[in-house]
Every structure is written in structure tokens, then in C-alpha cells.
Design a protein around this motif. Sequence first.
Motif, PDB file in Angstrom:
ATOM      1  N   UNK A 164       0.809  -1.226   0.000  1.00  0.00           N
ATOM      2  CA  UNK A 164       0.000   0.000   0.000  1.00  0.00           C
ATOM      3  C   UNK A 164       0.840   1.272   0.000  1.00  0.00           C
ATOM      4  N   UNK A 165       2.160   1.148  -0.055  1.00  0.00           N
ATOM      5  CA  UNK A 165       3.038   2.314   0.059  1.00  0.00           C
ATOM      6  C   UNK A 165       2.869   3.269  -1.116  1.00  0.00           C
ATOM      7  N   UNK A 166       2.815   4.552  -0.795  1.00  0.00           N
ATOM      8  CA  UNK A 166       2.798   5.615  -1.798  1.00  0.00           C
ATOM      9  C   UNK A 166       4.055   6.466  -1.642  1.00  0.00           C
ATOM     10  N   UNK A 167       4.452   7.129  -2.716  1.00  0.00           N
ATOM     11  CA  UNK A 167       5.660   7.957  -2.691  1.00  0.00           C
ATOM     12  C   UNK A 167       5.565   9.039  -1.620  1.00  0.00           C
ATOM     13  N   UNK A 168       4.372   9.568  -1.418  1.00  0.00           N
ATOM     14  CA  UNK A 168       4.152  10.616  -0.425  1.00  0.00           C
ATOM     15  C   UNK A 168       4.691  10.220   0.953  1.00  0.00           C
ATOM     16  N   UNK A 169       4.538   8.952   1.337  1.00  0.00           N
ATOM     17  CA  UNK A 169       4.969   8.486   2.658  1.00  0.00           C
ATOM     18  C   UNK A 169       6.479   8.623   2.834  1.00  0.00           C
ATOM     19  N   UNK A 170       7.226   8.443   1.775  1.00  0.00           N
ATOM     20  CA  UNK A 170       8.675   8.576   1.869  1.00  0.00           C
ATOM     21  C   UNK A 170       9.134  10.011   1.963  1.00  0.00           C
ATOM     22  N   UNK A 171       8.277  10.939   1.543  1.00  0.00           N
ATOM     23  CA  UNK A 171       8.639  12.354   1.568  1.00  0.00           C
ATOM     24  C   UNK A 171       8.335  12.979   2.922  1.00  0.00           C
TER      25      UNK A 171
END
Length: 321
Positions: free
Chosen positions: A83-90
Amino acid sequence: MNLPKYTFECKPEARPQNHHPDSPTELEPYIADSGLIEAVNLAIFLQRPLLIEGEAGCGKTRLAVAIAYELGLPFYRWDIRSTTKVQEGLYEYDAILRLHDVQTQNLTPSINPQTGEPRKPQDPKDYRELGSLGKAFQSHECPAVLLIDEIDKADVDFPNDLLSILEKPWKFFIRETGEEIKANPDKLPIIIITSNKEKGSLPTPFLRRCLYHYVRFPNQPEELQKIVNAHYAQKQKIEKITIPKADLVQEAIVKFLNIRQDKSLFKLPGTSEFLDWLAALDHFTLTPYPVERLKEENTIPYRDLIFKLRQDWTNSKYASS
């Protein structure tokens, strides 16, 4: 452009004394061949992500830790889920907590763990927390080592979405606070990406952006012997544990490699399982496991450490001992 010179040699003793506070403090010894070392240094030189593939247990994840430890650089890890989205890493922004603090600020204001001071509802920066990728971008004095682990677990759009961040101008915008987080172009993150190909091949544009290296499992006796020597050399420094006797190590290596050649197994054991198994053979009981018994065909002591699936653990080919 004068780029900083960082060279990975797989020599943890070369670690600088003035290492970054976010650099790993301990390192399990890592063995890398010349091809892998060259791939890492090419990625550093070209400032491109390095995509690492290989079967489970071959040391893909630990490579990034070894790089950060040896070079004394900050290390950040981003574990990818389905479910990971790029936003979470930012970054993440907690609007609900901010609303709560507005309502209760005269009672018990919450504490910002980054500063140790009470949060101020009038300052939105107190309610945003940078993710692993955001922290790597904000490392301006030296490049950070960023591990993006098991990228193939995410949905099919994730790698291409990530591309928009891992290219010029290497920045992103936090709309809730009005901040622009931009990486230092002379000290871009050293990015290690691992993949097990769980969902097939990664998108072509993403692969084009990365360097690629396949990590081969150490399937020769002398290669496993090097891993054993390095592992126990570190153990001796920290725990005063001596290396098992040579005949036990040699027979354990032979037995382990024979197990890995069994095509009927659903999950092959990796180096971590091997080292745990060797430790059990050597000192789980008062005396080491008898070498002669270990030589017996189809007898695997401490099978719990070798087999991690029911189909393999109950395999009638291997007897319990």
C-alpha cells in the motif's frame, strides 16, 4: 561541478572517526565481490540509484548498511509495502493532532519529539515529519545512504511515481507548510533499491534510470568460509565468542550447500539461516554437535533454523536429529 569523493571498498575498518550521528553504529561484517563494489562506486560516481536483485538471504539489504557504516554517512531505510505511496517517503502531516492541540493548548500541549519543546498550533512545521526520502534530501553537508527495500511489493505505478522525485531538480514541496525541500546537487543521496521480483519486472523507464546488479548467492565452500571468518571475527570483538572448530565448520558448509541444491525445496535457506545454524551446532548444547553425526546422509539437526516453510520442514527426505 566538484563532487565529493566517496569510495566504497567493503572495508569497515576505514570508517571515519567523525561519522554522522545518523550513521549506523554497529555493522555485521559484509562480504562483497569486486563486481558489486564496482557497481556501488559507479552509482556514487554517476549519482544514480543502484537496483539490487538476488534471491532472499544473499545480503541485498545489508549492503546499504555496510556502505553507510564504512563511509560514516547517515542511513535511512524505507521499507516498501503493497500500500506504500511515494508521499509516505517524503513527509507526513498530522492535521488531526494540530486540531487537537488548538483545542487543548491551554491544558496539556503535546511535545514535538524532534525538538523536545511543546508544539505550537500556529506553526504547521511542528506537525510535519519527514520520511526517509525527505530526510535523505535534507542531508546537505554530506550525502545520505537511502535504502528503498523491496520496491516490487508496491503497486505498478509506484516506481514511475518515484522517478519524478529522483530526477532533477531533486526537490519536493510541502503544501501544508509552504516548505520546499531540495537536495544539495553536489551531495545527492546514495540510493540502494532492492527487489525480489515478487510482481514481475519493474517498468522500463524506471530501469533505464537505475544501475543494475544481480547479487549471486555465495554457493562455493570458500565463499561461505570467508563469511564465517568475518562473522566470528566481529563476534570475538563484541561477545568474546570463538570460531567453531574447522572440521565442524567445513562439514556444516558441505551439508548446507547440499541442502541448497535440493530442487524440491520451496524456500532455500540464506546466509542468515546458515550462521544461526552454525552457532547452534557449535554451542547450543554443552558440547558441539558431533561431526560424524552431521555427516550422516539426510540428517539435519536443528531443522527449525534451516527450513522456514511447512512444506520444507515436514519433508520426509530429512530426518530430525
